[in-house]
Design a protein around this motif. Structure first.
Motif, short mmCIF file in Angstrom:
data_model
loop_
_atom_site.label_atom_id
_atom_site.label_comp_id
_atom_site.label_asym_id
_atom_site.label_seq_id
_atom_site.Cartn_x
_atom_site.Cartn_y
_atom_site.Cartn_z
N PHE A 136 53.83 43.97 -5.98
CA PHE A 136 53.41 44.99 -6.95
C PHE A 136 54.60 45.87 -7.37
O PHE A 136 54.81 46.12 -8.57
CB PHE A 136 52.31 45.85 -6.34
N CYS A 137 55.39 46.31 -6.39
CA CYS A 137 56.53 47.18 -6.69
C CYS A 137 57.58 46.46 -7.51
O CYS A 137 58.22 47.06 -8.39
CB CYS A 137 57.14 47.69 -5.39
N LEU A 138 57.77 45.17 -7.25
CA LEU A 138 58.73 44.40 -8.04
C LEU A 138 58.28 44.29 -9.49
O LEU A 138 59.08 44.42 -10.42
CB LEU A 138 58.90 43.01 -7.42
N GLY A 139 56.99 44.09 -9.70
CA GLY A 139 56.46 44.06 -11.06
C GLY A 139 56.68 45.39 -11.76
O GLY A 139 57.07 45.43 -12.94
N LEU A 140 56.43 46.50 -11.06
CA LEU A 140 56.67 47.82 -11.63
C LEU A 140 58.15 47.99 -11.98
O LEU A 140 58.49 48.55 -13.03
CB LEU A 140 56.27 48.91 -10.64
N ALA A 141 59.03 47.51 -11.09
CA ALA A 141 60.46 47.65 -11.33
C ALA A 141 60.88 46.89 -12.58
O ALA A 141 61.73 47.36 -13.35
CB ALA A 141 61.24 47.14 -10.11
N PHE A 142 60.30 45.71 -12.80
CA PHE A 142 60.61 44.96 -14.02
C PHE A 142 60.19 45.74 -15.26
O PHE A 142 60.93 45.82 -16.24
CB PHE A 142 59.90 43.60 -14.01
N PHE A 143 58.99 46.29 -15.23
CA PHE A 143 58.50 47.08 -16.37
C PHE A 143 59.43 48.26 -16.66
O PHE A 143 59.90 48.44 -17.79
CB PHE A 143 57.09 47.61 -16.08
N ILE A 144 59.69 49.05 -15.62
CA ILE A 144 60.42 50.29 -15.83
C ILE A 144 61.90 50.04 -16.09
O ILE A 144 62.57 50.85 -16.74
CB ILE A 144 60.22 51.24 -14.62
N ALA A 145 62.43 48.90 -15.62
CA ALA A 145 63.84 48.57 -15.87
C ALA A 145 64.07 48.32 -17.35
O ALA A 145 65.07 48.78 -17.92
CB ALA A 145 64.25 47.36 -15.05
N ARG A 146 63.16 47.60 -17.99
CA ARG A 146 63.30 47.36 -19.43
C ARG A 146 63.16 48.66 -20.22
O ARG A 146 63.94 48.91 -21.15
CB ARG A 146 62.27 46.35 -19.90
N ILE A 147 62.19 49.48 -19.82
CA ILE A 147 62.01 50.76 -20.52
C ILE A 147 63.21 51.66 -20.31
O ILE A 147 63.72 52.29 -21.24
CB ILE A 147 60.72 51.44 -20.03
N GLY A 148 63.69 51.72 -19.06
CA GLY A 148 64.83 52.57 -18.74
C GLY A 148 66.10 52.14 -19.44
O GLY A 148 66.97 52.97 -19.75
N ALA A 149 66.23 50.83 -19.70
CA ALA A 149 67.41 50.33 -20.42
C ALA A 149 67.43 50.81 -21.87
O ALA A 149 68.50 50.99 -22.46
CB ALA A 149 67.44 48.81 -20.37
N LYS A 150 66.25 51.05 -22.44
CA LYS A 150 66.15 51.50 -23.83
C LYS A 150 66.06 53.02 -23.95
O LYS A 150 66.52 53.61 -24.93
CB LYS A 150 64.91 50.86 -24.48
#
Length: 296
Positions: free
Chosen positions: A188-202
């Motif tokens: 679950f945490c890895l999935g959250l990290a993928f979501f927030i990593a893309r958002i944080g990159a932008k």
């Protein structure tokens, strides 16, 4: 192009470029591979991911006097402060069996989710130089940041389990359920990290806003109080929303394993559902923007 045109072929004289691309299956350098090839490339870098996350974890506390000890001291100090505020002053411990273990488990387990989110928000932005000079699946970065959070959780267990024992609990076979519970939370945490990593990159301000959102999530996840006791005087939909909340789900499955009798299969079904859905959706969401990471 990622494939070379055979020697002796002059694309300007012999064939149109489009036909050459089709014939020799050329693709643009840096183009996003298919999801299967992308996953294969990511798996091929598993040893680098482990080494990279271990190094980042060690560096994180290198500038402090106590060093790695802060991995244990930080959640312990948080537990002491929250016990004073919620357990003593606000009396949220009423009706809770073994409140000290109840609180410590809640804080340590939720901290894993919190650290994964914060690390994921900076996974791309903090390594933008690396993404611009090296070719590798960008998913390496949020995976690595999540493994850093996992390592810190494992260290925390060295303190959490003795506290559970000292406060009166006895080892039982249900303790083995801690392993699949943490494995599901990791997904679950890895999935959250993928979501927030893309958002944080932008959106660079993501890492600044995130602590406020996480704090709100913390207060509605039953870390300091029993959801059953709190929702007793509220409409049933309040209890349902609080119990379905994934922040509470992973805390509750660990509590059920270590200090309570099993509370039914619905908690595990929710834990599995959140883990699978969020990991799959987050991975696809991150992969779709693979070509954008590190671009000016």
């Amino acid at each position: 192009m990622t494939s070379a045109i055979p020697a002796g072929v002059d694309p300007a004289r012999d064939e149109p470029v489009d036909e050459l691309i089709a014939r020799y299956q050329l693709r643009r350098a840096g183009a996003r591979p298919g999801i299967v090839d992308y996953t294969r490339e990511l798996w091929g870098r598993r040893h680098f991911i482990v080494a990279f996350s271990t190094a980042n974890n060690a560096v994180g506390y290198s500038a402090s006097f106590l060093g790695q000890a802060w991995q244990l001291l930080t959640p312990l100090l948080n537990a002491a402060v929250y016990y004073l505020i919620f357990g003593v002053l606000l009396h949220t411990k009423r009706g809770v069996h073994n409140y000290v273990a109840f609180l410590v488990i809640g804080i340590f387990i939720f901290t894993f989710t919190q650290s994964s989110l914060l690390g994921g928000s900076r996974a791309i932005s903090a390594n933008v130089g690396l993404t611009r000079v090296l070719h590798f699946p960008r998913a390496v970065l949020p995976v690595s940041s999540t493994l850093v959070a996992l390592q810190r959780l494992v260290y925390s267990l060295v303190v959490m389990l003795p506290i559970v024992l000292i406060t009166g609990e006895r080892p039982r076979w249900q303790w083995l359920l801690l392993i699949p519970a943490i494995a599901l939370q990791l997904m679950f945490c890895l999935g959250l990290a993928f979501f927030i990593a893309r958002i944080g990159a932008k959106v660079p301000d993501t890492s600044q806003l995130l602590p406020f959102l996480i704090r709100t999530w913390l207060y509605v996840s039953g870390v300091f109080y029993s959801i059953q006791a709190f929702a007793a005087d509220h409409p049933r939909w309040v209890k349902v929303i609080l119990e379905v909340n994934p922040g509470a789900v992973y805390v509750e499955v660990v509590r059920a394993a270590l200090i309570d009798e099993p509370r039914g299969h619905h908690l595990w079904l929710l834990a599995v559902a959140w883990a699978v859905v969020v990991l799959a959706a987050g991975y696809l969401f991150f992969w779709q923007a693979e070509e954008q990471y590190g671009r000016v």
